[in-house]
Design an enzyme around this catalytic site. Structure first.
Site, PDB file in Angstrom:
ATOM      1  N   SER A 196      -4.298   2.971  -1.351  1.00 30.50           N
ATOM      2  CA  SER A 196      -3.067   2.251  -1.711  1.00 30.50           C
ATOM      3  C   SER A 196      -1.962   2.635  -0.742  1.00 30.50           C
ATOM      4  O   SER A 196      -1.986   3.731  -0.173  1.00 30.50           O
ATOM      5  CB  SER A 196      -2.661   2.647  -3.141  1.00 30.50           C
TER       6      SER A 196
ATOM      7  N   TYR B 134      -0.306   9.194  -9.131  1.00 23.91           N
ATOM      8  CA  TYR B 134      -1.254   8.234  -8.538  1.00 23.91           C
ATOM      9  C   TYR B 134      -1.202   8.301  -7.008  1.00 23.91           C
ATOM     10  O   TYR B 134      -2.241   8.347  -6.335  1.00 23.91           O
ATOM     11  CB  TYR B 134      -0.896   6.842  -9.051  1.00 23.91           C
TER      12      TYR B 134
END
Ligand SMILES: NC(=O)c1ccc[n+]([C@@H]2O[C@H](COP(=O)([O-])OP(=O)(O)OC[C@H]3O[C@@H](n4cnc5c(N)ncnc54)[C@H](OP(=O)(O)O)[C@@H]3O)[C@@H](O)[C@H]2O)c1
Length: 237
Positions: free
Chosen positions: A140, A153
């Site tokens: 990501s 995250y």
């Protein structure tokens, strides 16, 4: 190799990017092994994919060693893997807390699912990787950008990126890709932006052609953005 005999193991394929990729591969003749925790949603996905190709669906949590063993056994049953796509991932709490307030037990869970499990799955399936197999770890932009509120995250994806880079250096003969799919209109994205209208984000299908190109092409190991993969690269079967 007969392209109809290629097999991919894709984690987290009951919805979102994993399902979109599994659908594209199944339509392209790949056999697929898929998982997700919710058996009901997974069965719906399996039935969809089975219209196009041979599918093995195993419900379970990638963080669970016995489940990873079952996935590896399925890979052996199908005669080996041409690709492992570590796609399953969790966001953590929604809304995401800032780091000083982050519950550490949840952080451990996020790291276990997003970092440890992908490596553990590769370890479990290593004996079943075909010589030209591809390893794809879905990362990501939150793994490289310091967005406030994305510390749990985001740092797990940063760890996954470095783990992937070292794996690529260690596994000279296998191609390892760590791929940022870009923002996508999925359940995880909605959890990341609770209450926000995310209808302007592209569907996960927009990130699939680049991933398929990495799986079927001859790109060098490295970090890629799924929507910016160079399709001019020569194909190698
Ligand atoms: N959406 C975005 O904007 C975006 C942006 C950058 C990167 N990503 C990355 O793209 C990948 C796919 O995300 P997505 O947006 O498609 O997510 P999603 O819609 O939430 O789908 C996640 C899939 O993974 C499964 N899953 C989650 N945790 C699992 C576990 N512990 N074990 C097995 N399966 C599990 C889910 O099913 P169950 O819940 O039933 O297990 C589901 O099938 C992730 O790696 C994510 O970090 C997404």
């Amino acid at each position: 190799m007969n392209e109809h005999e290629r097999t991919a193991l894709i984690t987290g394929a009951s919805r979102g990017l994993g399902l979109a990729l599994a659908r594209a591969l199944a339509r392209g003749g790949w056999r697929v092994i898929i998982d997700a925790r919710d058996p009901v949603a997974l069965e719906v996905a399996r039935a969809d994919l089975a219209q196009h190709s041979h599918v093995i669906a195993i419900a379970g949590d990638v963080a669970d060693a016995a489940h990873r063993g079952a996935l590896a056994a399925a890979a052996r049953e199908l005669g080996g893997l041409d690709a492992i796509v570590n796609n399953a991932s969790i966001l953590g709490p929604s809304p995401q807390p800032e780091l000083l307030d982050y519950p550490l037990d949840v952080l451990e869970q996020v790291y276990h699912t997003n970092v440890i499990a992908p490596l553990a799955l590769i370890q479990a399936a290593r004996a079943h990787l075909r010589p030209a197999a591809r390893i794809v770890n879905i990362t990501s932009d939150a793994g490289v950008e310091a967005y406030p509120g994305w510390g749990g995250y985001g740092s797990s994806k940063a760890a996954l990126e470095q783990l992937s880079a070292i794996l690529a250096a260690e596994l000279g003969e296998l191609r390892v890709y760590w791929v940022d799919p870009g923002d996508m209109r999925t359940q995880m994205h909605q959890e990341a932006f609770p209450g926000e209208d995310i209808s302007d984000r592209p569907l996960p299908e927009a990130s699939v052609p680049g991933l398929v190109e990495l799986l079927e092409g001859a790109h060098p190991s490295g970090r890629y953005k799924a929507r910016e993969v160079d399709f001019a690269n020569a194909r190698q079967r």
